[in-house]
Scaffold this motif. Structure first.
Motif, short mmCIF file in Angstrom:
data_model
loop_
_atom_site.label_atom_id
_atom_site.label_comp_id
_atom_site.label_asym_id
_atom_site.label_seq_id
_atom_site.Cartn_x
_atom_site.Cartn_y
_atom_site.Cartn_z
N MET A 62 4.80 44.98 -10.19
CA MET A 62 4.55 44.40 -8.85
C MET A 62 3.79 43.09 -9.04
SD MET A 62 4.44 45.28 -5.36
CE MET A 62 5.11 46.92 -5.65
N LEU A 63 4.54 42.02 -9.24
CA LEU A 63 3.88 40.74 -9.49
C LEU A 63 3.79 39.93 -8.20
CD1 LEU A 63 5.29 39.66 -12.94
CD2 LEU A 63 3.17 40.87 -12.37
N CYS A 64 2.68 39.25 -8.05
CA CYS A 64 2.51 38.46 -6.83
C CYS A 64 3.30 37.15 -6.95
CB CYS A 64 1.02 38.17 -6.63
SG CYS A 64 0.72 37.26 -5.12
N GLY B 203 -13.56 33.73 -17.23
CA GLY B 203 -13.60 34.76 -16.19
C GLY B 203 -13.23 36.11 -16.78
N ASP B 204 -13.31 37.12 -15.91
CA ASP B 204 -13.02 38.48 -16.35
C ASP B 204 -11.56 38.65 -16.73
OD1 ASP B 204 -15.54 39.48 -15.95
OD2 ASP B 204 -15.19 39.84 -13.81
N ALA B 205 -11.30 39.70 -17.46
CA ALA B 205 -9.92 40.06 -17.78
C ALA B 205 -9.18 40.32 -16.48
CB ALA B 205 -9.89 41.30 -18.65
N VAL C 255 -3.20 28.70 -15.46
CA VAL C 255 -2.59 27.91 -16.52
C VAL C 255 -1.11 27.66 -16.19
CG1 VAL C 255 -1.81 28.05 -18.91
CG2 VAL C 255 -4.18 28.59 -18.34
N ARG C 256 -0.46 28.69 -15.66
CA ARG C 256 0.96 28.54 -15.30
C ARG C 256 1.15 27.43 -14.27
NH1 ARG C 256 1.92 34.25 -14.85
NH2 ARG C 256 2.76 34.11 -12.74
N GLU C 257 0.21 27.36 -13.32
CA GLU C 257 0.30 26.30 -12.30
C GLU C 257 0.24 24.93 -12.96
OE1 GLU C 257 0.62 26.81 -8.86
OE2 GLU C 257 0.98 28.82 -9.68
N1 LIG Z 1 -4.57 33.76 -7.55
C1 LIG Z 1 -3.59 34.64 -7.79
N2 LIG Z 1 -2.62 34.83 -6.89
C2 LIG Z 1 -1.64 35.71 -7.12
N3 LIG Z 1 -1.54 36.44 -8.24
C3 LIG Z 1 -2.46 36.29 -9.18
C4 LIG Z 1 -3.54 35.38 -9.00
N4 LIG Z 1 -4.31 35.43 -10.08
C5 LIG Z 1 -3.74 36.33 -10.90
N5 LIG Z 1 -2.63 36.85 -10.38
C6 LIG Z 1 -1.78 37.85 -11.00
O1 LIG Z 1 -2.62 38.85 -11.57
C7 LIG Z 1 -2.20 39.20 -12.85
C8 LIG Z 1 -3.32 38.96 -13.84
O2 LIG Z 1 -3.58 37.57 -13.92
P1 LIG Z 1 -3.71 36.78 -15.29
O3 LIG Z 1 -2.79 37.32 -16.28
O4 LIG Z 1 -3.65 35.35 -14.97
O5 LIG Z 1 -5.20 37.19 -15.68
P2 LIG Z 1 -6.07 36.63 -16.87
O6 LIG Z 1 -7.32 36.16 -16.25
O7 LIG Z 1 -5.30 35.68 -17.66
O8 LIG Z 1 -6.37 37.95 -17.67
P3 LIG Z 1 -6.54 38.17 -19.24
O9 LIG Z 1 -7.94 37.80 -19.56
O10 LIG Z 1 -6.31 39.62 -19.41
O11 LIG Z 1 -5.54 37.32 -19.93
C9 LIG Z 1 -0.97 38.39 -13.13
O12 LIG Z 1 0.18 39.16 -12.91
C10 LIG Z 1 -1.05 37.25 -12.17
O13 LIG Z 1 0.21 36.76 -11.82
#
Ligand SMILES: Nc1ncnc2c1ncn2[C@@H]1O[C@H](COP(=O)(O)OP(=O)(O)OP(=O)(O)O)[C@@H](O)[C@H]1O
Ligand SMILES: [Mg+2]
Length: 1007
Positions: free
Chosen positions: A1-3, A35-37, A45-47
């Motif tokens: 379930m990805l946003c 930030g947190d996991a 980063v993708r943006e």
């Molecule tokens: N602002 C946001 N809006 C919508 N979806 C988000 C947002 N931030 C994160 N997500 C979704 O939440 C999930 C976790 O985000 P992401 O992988 O970027 O976390 P991370 O901070 O990189 O974690 P990690 O430290 O584990 O790598 C992803 O599927 C991402 O698409």
């Protein structure tokens, strides 16, 4: 379930876009996202990668991975290999010195003998610097993910880069979890300390953003409340949101039906396995004693008082502290700041995962021990302790004890006016007892009686009526003298919004009177009087209402104004105040203020909020101020006093629908509609829909207005008040805003029948929706419009004005309509000075509202003014033509120009926007107004934003955009945005952010 969309984060995106802009200007830099996991670092980063790709930048990406022995240079070689795969070859001249070193990392670039090349952080770093600023690319982006796992060699390269990218066209972007200590975190500290890198900390999402994210994940506009509850444990972590939703879907707890998502309460999903797994690993790493302590802490809740741990876990103080240390080291718990003794689990899911791993008997015995420890430490269980111990008792299998505590917690919440919590807690208690096979019918009955009281106070007659009948029947079986309790339940049922349930209220009241008969019970008699007064007021029997209210107030005073007497007194004063409001605002205020003081002193929470609402309404009636009303609205929404919250939404939406902020009116009306549906209040529902229709009508969206009007009519068919509104106001205005005056006149004539009928209906509408509370709501405004249209069509003006006065509608905005109508009347009989003065009066009445009201009225009376020689019709029409042009009401603008032309005046050119049209755009036939739109498009504004800025409807913007797409020969809006951005050379960071969002929105099809 990805946003599918990025939620929030506009500040972060702006900062990162700025950095990328900088790199494009040879002002490179290094940014570390921390930030947190699961908080969304990689998502950001993708943006940036998408933005960089759109700019045509060179992009290299690599990531560190978790492993016992880190591989040297791993993220760097991954980044370089990606470059090699996409066909990039190190430039022979500029990087040849370093090529051999690169060859050791990238097989595609290796030459024989490269194995002997010197490989160091400096050499690889330098090679990277050169590679990333190869000519032909606007900028280079190096992304390095998860530096908390990076090998020392990679970190050394990052440091080298950070120190050397300042004047380059390179942006280095790295991510790093900062909750756990790591070499990467150390590097971050030293880089930021010497300003060699910038840290962007990615925070957890606010609750509202979490809801938005869930809506986007589920592809719905409105997230069902039950789903919001599922997400209570996500702690603002996007990762947890997605995992929880996905787990709930796969377990069958969250189900998509034909009408959207709903929660299946028979299934409980528990902690998603992805999250439970990581917690389990860390727990397994703790020593035996520490594990015991931490499990006990988890049983106590997400947040726990460490002083309770020794007795719950049966250990000494030092062992407990030692365990906390260990758990803190592996990031399971953290101290709660500003409080020495309280700790909490870092995520609620951490705690939930631990508890879910306990076997039932272990959970039960630990819970029982925890309950005892808390009872010993906090006698009387004040504040949150009561609910916590109830929860623990329930978990330990002591259902009845738990229910009893929940009843206490429910009563306390009720007193504080926290209706939503009170109702939730009492329902929990009820469920517990039902599951226990109704072992304690008397206790269950008490729970339901308090629940009935809470429902009555929240105005939820729907739920209450179901509960009341059942309860009354069951009381006969268990109580030999049930009449008093039964009468009380009837009284509560009669008190839940009698203005909407008049017949039912009367029936409950007479049943209560009969039950009370012969009991000689002063409380019952006074309560019956007080509720009777409310009913009488709702039914328009004003004298009866006042008489009953004064009688109940007197008995309450005689008893001493505490306990039940305080409640009766407040209820009576409320009626007295509302009665007075119809003739004397000062007297009304005195009654409400006295009631408020009493409610405050006696801790009658809901009544306190009600009285604040009445006082805020008085403010609004006195000088149109909405500040107090908005404050009470927040309080009412927070406390769950839904009936008040929804009424305030209605009041505010109504007021705002007369102003320029139609979006705010619309959103508020929609919220009111949801509240009304929950309360089962059809009349409020209809009014909320009518307000939405009204907004559509003003925006020139005829079809939208019509379909909303039909929706309202279907809910209460054949209701005179509703038809007087949908025909006399909505359809009239929809016609007027398209300048179809004839149609408006005939609608208004048709509505007259219903206006008369609504007036003749016995005393309805003395409640919250009455003219005294919101004079220009619903049919109220139809009276004003009716008079205005009579004036515009040579009709019976004085009759229409008299009708408005009889209806009590000759106030506020309506006075504007009436004054303009009377001006026509006076002008016709030759009193031109009086007519001019009346037109000025009309102007003044409309002045506090949106400017289009004056323009509309003037457009309607200008022909009479021109004919009879009063006012300044030519100036009015010129002003109105320009104004309507600006708001996109093109037909009205054209009508004003037509009238001017007929009067022999020079007519201003149409289509005039603010912007200068440059020659190259003029050659394409772009008008000045289209140029306005084009320039805003260039800055990345959405259609809705543009509409708001130019005071035109989104529909009109859509038309302008379509014209622009055609005239500039672009394929669609997306291309137009890029075209406009290039044209405007718009590179301000703010504009870029919006542009990114718009592009994203366009590509996902929402613009
Ligand atoms: N602002 C946001 N809006 C919508 N979806 C988000 C947002 N931030 C994160 N997500 C979704 O939440 C999930 C976790 O985000 P992401 O992988 O970027 O976390 P991370 O901070 O990189 O974690 P990690 O430290 O584990 O790598 C992803 O599927 C991402 O698409
Ligand atoms: Mg990540």
């Amino acid at each position: 379930m990805l946003c599918p969309v990025l939620i929030g984060r506009s500040a972060e995106v702006r900062a990162l876009t700025d950095e990328l802009d900088g790199a494009g200007r040879s002002d490179g830099g290094t940014v570390l996202l921390t930030g947190d996991a699961g908080v969304g670092k990689s998502r950001l980063v993708r943006e940036v990668i998408a933005d960089a790709a759109a700019r045509g930048c060179l992009i290299l990406t690599g990531r560190a991975t978790e492993s016992a022995v880190p591989v040297p240079f791993r993220p760097i070689s991954e980044a370089l290999m990606g470059a090699a795969r996409s066909g990039i070859v190190p430039d022979a001249r500029s990087t040849s010195d370093y090529r051999a070193a690169l060859g050791t990392l990238v097989p595609e670039w290796s030459h024989p003998g490269d194995g002997d090349a010197e490989v160091s952080a400096v050499i690889i770093g330098e090679a990277l610097l050169r590679m990333l600023s190869l000519p032909g690319w606007p900028a280079g982006l190096l992304v390095l993910e998860d530096l908390h796992w990076a090998d020392p060699e990679t970190l050394a390269i990052v440091e080298y880069l950070a120190d050397n990218v300042a004047d380059s066209r390179i942006l280095v972007l790295a991510t790093l979890r900062d909750a756990e200590p790591s070499a990467g975190l150390k590097l971050l500290r030293s880089l930021t300390a010497r300003r060699a890198a910038m840290r962007v900390h990615v925070r957890r999402l606010a609750p509202r953003a979490v809801t938005q994210m869930a809506a986007a994940c589920l592809n719905v506009t409105e997230v069902p409340r039950a789903v919001t509850r599922l997400l209570a444990d996500c702690d603002g972590l996007p990762f947890a949101v997605e995992e929880i939703l996905a787990a709930a879907v796969s377990s069958g707890e969250l189900v998509r039906g034909t009408v959207g998502w709903h929660v299946n309460n028979d299934v409980v999903t528990g902690v998603p396995s992805s999250i439970a797994g990581s917690v389990r690993n860390r727990i397994a790493g703790l020593g035996r004693q520490a594990r015991n302590v931490i499990v006990s802490a988890a049983v106590l809740g997400r947040q726990f008082d460490w002083a309770l741990l020794p007795s719950v876990a049966d250990v000494g103080e030092s062992e407990a502290l030692e365990a906390l240390h260990e758990a803190h080291d592996v990031q399971l718990i953290e101290p709660v700041s500003a409080d020495g003794g309280t700790f909490r689990f870092r995520h609620s899911l951490t705690r939930a995962a631990i508890v879910s791993d306990l076997l039932p008997p272990e959970l039960a015995s630990r819970s029982a021990r925890a309950a005892e420890a808390i009872e010993a430490a906090h006698p009387g269980l004040p504040d949150v302790w009561c609910e916590l111990v109830a929860e623990l008792r329930a978990a330990s299998g002591q259902t009845v004890g738990a229910a009893r505590l929940l009843l206490t917690a429910g009563r306390r919440a009720l007193r504080q006016g926290a209706l939503a919590s009170a109702i939730a807690v009492l329902r929990d208690a009820h469920k517990l007892l039902a599951n226990a096979g109704n072992a304690e019918p008397a206790l269950a009955m008490h729970v339901e009686e308090v629940l009935a009281e809470a429902l009555a106070l929240s105005g939820d007659y729907q739920q209450l009526s179901l509960l009341a009948e059942d309860l009354i029947a069951r009381l006969n079986a268990i109580d030999p003298n049930p009449r008093r309790r039964q009468a009380l339940i009837r009284i509560r049922a009669a008190s839940a919004r009698p203005e909407d349930n008049a017949d039912a209220a009367a029936a409950h009241l007479s049943a209560a009177t009969e039950l009370a008969h012969g009991l000689d019970d002063l409380e019952l008699a006074s309560r019956i009087d007080a509720v009777g007064a409310r009913s009488a007021l709702a039914g328009g029997e004003l004298d009866q209402a006042a008489q009953l209210a004064h009688r109940s107030l007197a008995s309450a005073e005689a008893v001493g104004l505490s306990g039940w007497a305080a409640e009766v007194a407040v209820e009576s004063l409320d009626v007295i105040g509302r009665r007075e409001r119809m003739r004397d605002l000062g007297a009304a205020r005195a009654a409400f203020e006295r009631a408020h003081k009493l409610a405050d002193k006696q801790a009658l929470g809901v009544w306190r909020i009600r009285m604040l609402h009445e006082l805020a309404t008085l403010d609004m009636l006195t000088d149109g101020a909405t500040g107090a009303l908005m404050e009470v609205s927040e309080l009412a929404h927070e406390s769950g006093v839904l009936s008040i919250a929804s009424v305030i939404d209605l009041q505010l939406a109504n007021l705002w629908s007369l102003g320029t902020d139609l979006d705010r009116a619309l959103v508020t009306a929609q919220r009111c509609e949801r509240g009304a549906a929950q309360l089962g209040s059809s009349r409020m529902d209809v009014m909320a829909i009518c307000l939405q229709a009204l907004v559509a009508a003003i925006q020139g969206d005829c079809r939208g207005a019509e379909s909303q009007a039909e929706r309202a009519e279907a809910i209460m068919p054949d209701d005179a008040e509703v038809l007087a509104t949908t025909i006399g106001q909505i359809r009239v205005l929809a016609a007027l805003f398209r300048d179809d005056v004839d149609r408006a006149v005939s609608y208004s004539r048709a509505a007259r029948v219903y206006l008369d009928k609504a007036l003749g209906a016995p005393g309805r509408g003395r409640g919250f929706y009455s003219p005294s509370q919101a004079p220009v709501i619903a049919r109220g405004r139809s009276y004003g419009l009716h008079a205005l249209l009579q004036a515009a069509s040579d009709g019976d003006i004085s009759g229409a004005v008299a009708l408005a006065e009889t209806a009590g509608a000759a106030v506020s905005w309506n006075r504007g309509c009436l004054a303009y109508a009377e001006a026509v009347l006076e002008g016709k009989s030759g009193k031109t000075e009086r007519a001019t003065a009346l037109a000025d009066e009309g102007y003044a009445w409309f002045a506090p509202f949106a400017p289009w009201w004056n323009r509309l009225a003037r457009r309607l009376v200008a022909p009479a003014a021109l004919r009879d020689g009063w006012g300044e019709p030519v100036a009015w029409l010129r002003d109105a033509a320009a104004g309507f042009e600006g708001t996109g009401h093109d037909r009205l603008a054209a009508a004003c120009r037509g009238l001017l032309r007929k009067a022999g005046e020079r007519v201003p050119r149409s289509g005039r926007g603010q912007a200068q049209v440059p020659p190259q755009m003029r050659r394409l036939g772009v008008t000045s107004r289209e140029m306005d739109v084009y320039l805003l498009v260039a800055q990345g504004y959405s259609n809705a934003d543009i509409a708001a800025r130019l005071f035109i409807s989104p529909k009109t913007v859509e038309t302008h955009v379509a014209n622009l797409v055609a005239k500039t020969g672009q394929a669609g809006r997306r291309e137009l945005v890029a075209h406009a951005a290039r044209f405007a050379g718009s590179r301000s960071p703010e504009a870029r952010t919006r542009l990114t969002q718009v592009l994203e929105c366009v590509s996902s099809g929402c613009a």
